[in-house]
Structures are given as C-alpha cells and as structure tokens.
Motif scaffolding. Structure first.
Motif, short mmCIF file in Angstrom:
data_model
loop_
_atom_site.label_atom_id
_atom_site.label_comp_id
_atom_site.label_asym_id
_atom_site.label_seq_id
_atom_site.Cartn_x
_atom_site.Cartn_y
_atom_site.Cartn_z
N VAL A 201 -8.69 1.94 2.13
CA VAL A 201 -7.35 2.05 1.54
C VAL A 201 -6.81 0.64 1.25
O VAL A 201 -6.63 -0.15 2.17
CB VAL A 201 -6.39 2.79 2.49
CG1 VAL A 201 -5.00 2.90 1.86
CG2 VAL A 201 -6.93 4.17 2.84
N SER A 202 -6.57 0.34 -0.01
CA SER A 202 -5.97 -0.95 -0.35
C SER A 202 -4.46 -0.87 -0.32
O SER A 202 -3.79 -1.83 0.08
CB SER A 202 -6.45 -1.42 -1.72
OG SER A 202 -6.07 -0.49 -2.72
N MET A 203 -3.90 0.25 -0.75
CA MET A 203 -2.46 0.48 -0.59
C MET A 203 -2.22 1.98 -0.61
O MET A 203 -2.95 2.74 -1.24
CB MET A 203 -1.65 -0.24 -1.68
CG MET A 203 -1.85 0.25 -3.08
SD MET A 203 -0.80 -0.65 -4.25
CE MET A 203 -1.51 -2.28 -4.12
N GLY A 204 -1.19 2.39 0.11
CA GLY A 204 -0.89 3.81 0.18
C GLY A 204 -0.11 4.12 1.44
O GLY A 204 0.17 3.24 2.26
N ALA A 205 0.29 5.35 1.59
CA ALA A 205 1.02 5.79 2.77
C ALA A 205 0.63 7.22 3.08
O ALA A 205 0.25 7.98 2.20
CB ALA A 205 2.54 5.71 2.52
N GLY A 206 0.69 7.59 4.35
CA GLY A 206 0.33 8.94 4.74
C GLY A 206 0.36 9.08 6.24
O GLY A 206 1.02 8.31 6.94
N VAL A 207 -0.35 10.06 6.74
CA VAL A 207 -0.41 10.30 8.18
C VAL A 207 -1.84 10.58 8.60
O VAL A 207 -2.64 11.12 7.84
CB VAL A 207 0.50 11.48 8.62
CG1 VAL A 207 1.96 11.13 8.45
CG2 VAL A 207 0.16 12.75 7.84
N LEU A 208 -2.15 10.19 9.82
CA LEU A 208 -3.40 10.53 10.47
C LEU A 208 -3.08 11.57 11.54
O LEU A 208 -2.02 11.52 12.16
CB LEU A 208 -4.04 9.29 11.09
CG LEU A 208 -4.34 8.14 10.13
CD1 LEU A 208 -4.80 6.90 10.91
CD2 LEU A 208 -5.38 8.53 9.11
N PRO A 209 -3.99 12.53 11.79
CA PRO A 209 -3.65 13.65 12.67
C PRO A 209 -3.23 13.26 14.08
O PRO A 209 -2.29 13.81 14.61
CB PRO A 209 -4.94 14.47 12.70
CG PRO A 209 -5.67 14.08 11.48
CD PRO A 209 -5.33 12.65 11.21
#
Length: 260
Positions: A201-209
C-alpha cells in the motif's frame, strides 16, 4: 470388616464441598495475521532539504480514500463512509524540494494511535511515535477539515548531538490544545507486522480485522497511509506535510517536531 454404606461421606456431618471445576484458559482472541518480516533497511543516502512550507492535502481522508486490500488480509469498509475503490496508479508531483517519506497512522479504535515514518513502504520504520490521542478521536478530528499535531520537547545543550526524531518524550498538542505526551518507541513486533501487511500500500485508508470477531468494530485496527513532505528547518525543527494524491484542497494534516 464389611463396608458400611451408611458410614460413607454421604453423611451430612462428614460431607465435603464439591471441588471446583478445573480452570481452563479461554482461547486467544483472533489477531492480525502474522507474516514473516521482509522489510529492508532504509538507505543511508543524505538528502537535501528545504525550509519552504508546502501544504498538500487530501480531499477527504476517511471518505474518499480507497481501501487497498493486500493479499494477506481483506479490508472491510469503515463505517463512516469510506468507499471501496482501486489503487492510485497516478503519481502526484510535489513542488517541494523536501524529502518525501511514507507516513502511517494506525491504531485500534479505542486505543492510542501511533505514527510510523518509513523511507518507503518496503523499508523498516525509521520512527515510531505513540501519540496522546485515541484513533477514533483522530478520525473525528480529520473530519473537521484540519489537523495540526505539534510534538514539543526542551532544547538540549549545544554539545548534545541527539537528533530531533530520536527524542524519547514529547508534549503533544492537537490543533493548539495540549493532549498529553507522545512517546517514541522501537518498532514492536506488532508494528512491524502491520507494516508488513501494508507493504503493498503506497497510500490509502481502511481497517485490519484485529480482534473484531470478539470486540466488534472497536477491535479493528484502523490505518491511514500517505506520502509526506519531510522538511527540516533546523536541528530543532522538522515538519511533515501530508501530500494529496491529486493536489486538490481539502482537510489538512501536518505534524511538527520542535525543540523549544
């Protein structure tokens, strides 16, 4: 002597309390998948820096960022409207001569958020700071349009050559309000595991479980990764400005390190 059934422990006067059931250890809560660490050492090249302050911001950090899904883990959408999307393949050209680095803000929603700085997503972190702010509070602040985090510590004697980013303890301010203390730490196994999962991932947003199967959304580890311009003003002043992938204006994020 014959065995007298009436003289056994069934007599009330000789009864003993039942023994407690054997203690069993509950199964461990689900955790992030563990990957072998393949991150490499950052290069030792010296780079030129510029004092010019350049603001590059995201249009909407927790709304318009795509979720980048590394093969090791599926990233569910954030509940506040983060949309599924695709990788950003285009490159934003910064007008700054500052040194571009990769910055990652990550943490469990009700835990303290940490900031990791890397030369690139493939490198081991050169700095990890645990900030004096919960992850869900930072997300809320980002929605307000501007976040300025200042990390301050006392100046050292001239003969002391400690680098600014090697200071162990910082007084932290968020948008001018004191929020506690930021603590520099060596990258933990969990830090390295998160960086390994996000290596693509170079850029981004989210969630890990994380522990979400047990704790629900609070057990998810949220992350936001971006390019930052690292601008060194002096040995006592350094600033990281988040770079927008497309140059559009929007919420601003900057992190100031300063000795005063």
């Amino acid at each position: 002597m014959a065995y007298d059934q009436n003289s056994t422990d069934s007599s009330p006067s000789r009864s003993t309390p039942p023994s407690p059931p054997p203690f069993t250890v509950p199964p461990p809560a689900p955790a992030l998948p563990r990957l072998p660490v393949s991150l490499i050492q950052p290069s030792q090249k010296k780079r030129s820096h510029n004092k010019t302050k350049v603001l590059r911001v995201f249009r909407s950090v927790f709304r318009s960022f795509p979720i980048i899904s590394p093969t090791a883990c599926k990233m569910p959408a954030l509940p506040n409207g983060l949309m599924d999307g695709h990788h950003h393949h285009h490159h934003h050209r910064s007008s700054s001569s500052g040194h571009r680095v990769t910055g990652t803000l990550f943490g469990y929603r009700k835990g303290r958020v940490s900031f990791s700085m890397q030369e690139s997503p493939r490198c081991l972190p050169t700095l990890v700071v645990e900030l004096a702010m919960q992850t869900n509070v930072l997300q809320r602040e980002m929605g307000s349009g501007m976040v300025r985090i200042a990390l301050e510590c006392e100046k050292r004697q001239e003969k002391d050559k400690t680098r600014l980013v090697d200071e162990p303890l910082w007084t932290m301010y968020c948008n001018g309000k004191k929020s506690g203390y930021g603590v520099k730490r060596e990258a933990t196994d969990e830090d390295l595991n998160v960086m390994e999962i996000l290596k693509a991932v170079s850029m981004g947003a989210g969630v890990l479980p994380g522990n979400s199967e047990v704790e629900g959304p609070d057990g998810e580890l949220a992350y936001m990764r971006a390019h930052f311009d690292r601008i060194i003003g002096s040995k006592d002043s350094e600033t990281l400005y988040m770079l927008s992938p497309d140059g559009n204006t929007g919420p601003e994020l900057s992190i100031f390190f300063v000795r005063i």
